[in-house]
Design a protein around this motif. Structure first.
Motif, PDB file in Angstrom:
ATOM      1  N   THR A  46      26.908 -11.866  27.727  1.00 14.76           N
ATOM      2  CA  THR A  46      27.926 -12.758  28.249  1.00 14.76           C
ATOM      3  C   THR A  46      27.468 -13.220  29.543  1.00 14.76           C
ATOM      4  OG1 THR A  46      28.947 -10.667  29.306  1.00 14.76           O
ATOM      5  CG2 THR A  46      30.142 -11.497  27.254  1.00 14.76           C
ATOM      6  N   ASP A  47      26.489 -12.749  30.284  1.00 15.18           N
ATOM      7  CA  ASP A  47      26.231 -13.363  31.719  1.00 15.18           C
ATOM      8  C   ASP A  47      24.844 -13.575  31.708  1.00 15.18           C
ATOM      9  OD1 ASP A  47      29.019 -13.066  33.552  1.00 15.18           O
ATOM     10  OD2 ASP A  47      28.890 -11.608  31.977  1.00 15.18           O
ATOM     11  N   PRO A  59      35.855 -15.496  39.153  1.00 13.00           N
ATOM     12  CA  PRO A  59      35.889 -15.918  37.742  1.00 13.00           C
ATOM     13  C   PRO A  59      37.038 -16.826  37.523  1.00 13.00           C
ATOM     14  CG  PRO A  59      35.444 -13.564  37.776  1.00 13.00           C
ATOM     15  CD  PRO A  59      35.808 -14.010  39.032  1.00 13.00           C
ATOM     16  N   GLN A 108      38.619  -6.683  26.453  1.00 11.89           N
ATOM     17  CA  GLN A 108      38.620  -5.351  27.260  1.00 11.89           C
ATOM     18  C   GLN A 108      39.703  -4.588  27.262  1.00 11.89           C
ATOM     19  OE1 GLN A 108      37.754  -6.960  31.009  1.00 11.89           O
ATOM     20  NE2 GLN A 108      35.504  -6.921  30.780  1.00 11.89           N
ATOM     21  N   THR A 165      33.390 -19.622  34.306  1.00 12.42           N
ATOM     22  CA  THR A 165      33.000 -19.090  35.468  1.00 12.42           C
ATOM     23  C   THR A 165      31.550 -19.584  35.987  1.00 12.42           C
ATOM     24  OG1 THR A 165      33.918 -17.069  34.493  1.00 12.42           O
ATOM     25  CG2 THR A 165      32.168 -16.728  36.143  1.00 12.42           C
ATOM     26  N   TYR A 166      30.783 -19.981  35.060  1.00 12.76           N
ATOM     27  CA  TYR A 166      29.134 -20.343  35.452  1.00 12.76           C
ATOM     28  C   TYR A 166      29.278 -21.893  35.905  1.00 12.76           C
ATOM     29  CZ  TYR A 166      27.291 -16.002  34.697  1.00 12.76           C
ATOM     30  OH  TYR A 166      26.907 -14.597  34.876  1.00 12.76           O
ATOM     31  N   HIS A 173      27.996  -9.189  35.880  1.00 12.58           N
ATOM     32  CA  HIS A 173      28.703  -9.691  35.131  1.00 12.58           C
ATOM     33  C   HIS A 173      29.926 -10.290  35.485  1.00 12.58           C
ATOM     34  CE1 HIS A 173      26.205  -6.487  32.784  1.00 12.58           C
ATOM     35  NE2 HIS A 173      26.055  -7.579  31.825  1.00 12.58           N
ATOM     36  N   PRO A 174      29.906 -11.341  36.274  1.00 13.80           N
ATOM     37  CA  PRO A 174      31.112 -12.208  36.804  1.00 13.80           C
ATOM     38  C   PRO A 174      32.094 -12.262  35.876  1.00 13.80           C
ATOM     39  CG  PRO A 174      29.168 -13.510  37.118  1.00 13.80           C
ATOM     40  CD  PRO A 174      28.787 -12.234  36.451  1.00 13.80           C
ATOM     41  N   SER A 175      31.725 -12.837  34.680  1.00 18.46           N
ATOM     42  CA  SER A 175      32.483 -13.142  33.484  1.00 18.46           C
ATOM     43  C   SER A 175      33.431 -11.968  33.136  1.00 18.46           C
ATOM     44  CB  SER A 175      32.167 -13.928  32.521  1.00 18.46           C
ATOM     45  OG  SER A 175      31.418 -13.179  31.963  1.00 18.46           O
ATOM     46  N   GLN A 176      33.167 -10.665  33.251  1.00 18.27           N
ATOM     47  CA  GLN A 176      33.715  -9.767  32.621  1.00 18.27           C
ATOM     48  C   GLN A 176      34.192  -8.868  34.127  1.00 18.27           C
ATOM     49  OE1 GLN A 176      33.208  -8.828  29.256  1.00 18.27           O
ATOM     50  NE2 GLN A 176      32.643 -11.246  29.508  1.00 18.27           N
ATOM     51  N   ALA A 177      34.245  -9.379  35.135  1.00 11.91           N
ATOM     52  CA  ALA A 177      34.692  -8.571  36.068  1.00 11.91           C
ATOM     53  C   ALA A 177      36.173  -8.332  35.884  1.00 11.91           C
ATOM     54  CB  ALA A 177      34.630  -9.307  37.583  1.00 11.91           C
TER      55      ALA A 177
END
Lengths: 378, 108
Positions: B54-55, B96, A67, A230-231, B67-71
């Motif tokens: 991704t989520d 995350p 990003q 994260t998961y 999209h928690p992993s992209q937060a």
């Protein structure tokens, strides 16, 4: 051995008869106890199954997503970053991803708009997730209108609805062509939402991320292992509502056990006194009460756990849905692959059955070692 | 002494046997259903790879819960620096891992 078994059976016979004399109280206790275990086991089974599902599904996620951050927020990535990243050793392929969010005021839901890597729909056409199809009551051939952020109305024809079995990853997806996406969100041709990278050697992923961070200081690489982590921690026992639920349940259970441990009813004391007066030994009384605690807690554990299993894997966690749904309008309907963690079940067993059984025995032991006459007169 | 035919303990044993059978059935069912679910999981994994997702689509109420992993790094204060978490699913999701582990990177 046979004599021992026979004795235990007589004790159990007596225990059950004694429980049945206070039918209402004990049945109520069994129901509350079963519900408590049902609630804890439901959360436990659900969170374990979701974590497992996430780990299996997200193995297919990109190795690295990059990003660009501006003032602490995501910003669009210029196309020349693609070229710069392509020059980094170890990067096998790089691709600019185009995706974003859209709030649909018709059904008050958030969608994820995305341009697929391959087999993108033609301009003017879309593929939608089952969740959107349900919310908008749309199917193949229908036209859906979306008002873009510039105020222009886009009419898009639904080509296909993504399979219902894939709702856990695709319920809110709208797949569209690159030209439609750019026109809809007003994104210039050479800008992307983020960049996905394929790295040939898994051992080099961290090194590649390090090089990106060094060469492009405004870039923020997110590794697949971080996504998976994260998961892994999702619905973890340390977090929010699970902790509240657990704390509430443990407190309720502590009150229940305390009530048991703090004292016996006059009727129970008299019963012990009579038993001792007619020749029961202290050990027999304790054994009898052990069976009482064990029968109730074991039955509650087994029934509560089996009901929780049915709830999560056969009735799609219906009772948890309002909690999980929150304010979401689109909520995916999905069936989780049943998976049981033996250690979790053992932990639940130990923390529910064991303390209750002990809590039943302690006050009985106190009453049983006193003089029958004093107990009966108390 | 011969035990009475209609023993109270028998009913308790029957109840426990039923409960135990139900408990055992969950393990059996999990093993059987897992094999059946394997095809669905494989198809979904292919979809994740094909679309580069991704989520999981669990919570659609806010972008950082979808999209928690992209937060982004300031998710908890996304509206203004003192804003508290206000989406219900924010209480289900931990931040995350990348947000809690690399404090040194907050400047990025």
């Amino acid at each position: 051995m046979a004599a021992w078994v026979a004795k235990q059976r007589y004790l159990i016979d007596y225990t059950v008869a004694s429980l049945l004399r206070r039918k209402g109280k004990n049945l109520g206790l069994l129901v509350v106890y079963t519900l408590l275990i049902f609630m804890l086991a439901s959360v436990m089974l659900f969170s374990h199954a979701v974590r497992r599902e996430a780990a299996q599904l997200l193995e297919g996620a990109p190795e690295v997503v990059v990003q660009r951050m501006v003032a602490g927020r995501h910003d669009l990535v210029p196309g020349d970053y693609l070229e710069k990243m392509g020059r980094i050793r170890g990067v096998q392929a790089q691709r600019g991803r185009l995706w974003g969010y859209y709030y649909d005021p018709v059904v008050f839901a958030n969608y994820t708009f995305m341009v697929p890597v391959a087999e993108a729909p033609q301009a003017g056409h879309i593929a939608i997730g089952e969740g959107i199809a349900r919310a908008r009551r749309a199917g193949p051939g229908d036209v859906i209108s979306f008002r873009s952020y510039s105020g222009r109305l886009f009419e898009l024809t639904v080509d296909k609805v993504l399979p219902a079995e894939s709702e856990i990853v695709s319920a809110d997806l709208v797949l569209l062509s690159e030209s439609d996406f750019r026109a809809f969100f007003g994104i210039a041709p050479n800008l992307y939402t983020d960049i996905s990278l394929r790295v040939a050697n898994p051992k080099e992923v961290r090194k590649v991320a390090q090089k990106i961070a060094d060469e492009l200081p405004d870039a923020r690489p997110i590794l697949r292992e971080e996504i998976l982590r994260t998961y892994e921690s999702i619905f973890s026992w340390r977090e929010g509502i699970v902790l509240v639920l657990l704390a509430g349940a443990i407190l309720a259970f502590a009150i229940l056990a305390w009530e048991k441990a703090a004292g016996l009813s006059a009727e129970e004391k008299r019963e012990i006194g009579i038993l001792k007066a007619i020749g029961w030994e202290t050990s027999d009384v304790i054994k009898m009460k052990f069976w009482e605690g064990a029968l109730i807690s074991l039955a509650a554990f087994l029934l509560g756990y089996a009901a929780a299993y049915l709830h999560i894997f056969r009735f799609s966690a219906a009772f948890l849905e309002p909690v999980l749904k929150g304010w979401s309008v689109l909520y995916p309907h999905f069936d989780l692959a049943p998976s049981i963690d033996g250690l979790q079940v053992a932990t639940l067993f130990f923390f529910t059955v064991f303390p209750y059984t002990v809590a039943t025995i302690v006050p009985i032991w106190r009453a049983a070692i006193t003089d029958p006459d004093a107990v009966m007169r108390a | 002494m011969k035990p009475p035919g209609n023993r109270a303990g028998n009913a308790a044993f029957a109840l426990l046997a039923v409960a135990l059978a139900a408990f055992a059935a969950t393990w059996l069912d999990a093993a059987v259903s897992r094999d059946r679910a394997a095809a669905r999981t494989a198809a979904n994994r292919e979809l994740v790879a094909a679309l580069e997702l991704t989520d999981l689509c669990l919570f659609t109420e806010a972008r950082y819960t979808r999209h928690p992993s992209q937060a982004d790094l300031h998710t908890a204060f996304q509206d203004h620096p003192r804003a508290l978490e206000h989406f219900p699913s924010g209480s289900l999701l931990p931040p995350p891992a990348i947000l809690t582990e690399h404090h040194g990177r907050l400047g990025r």
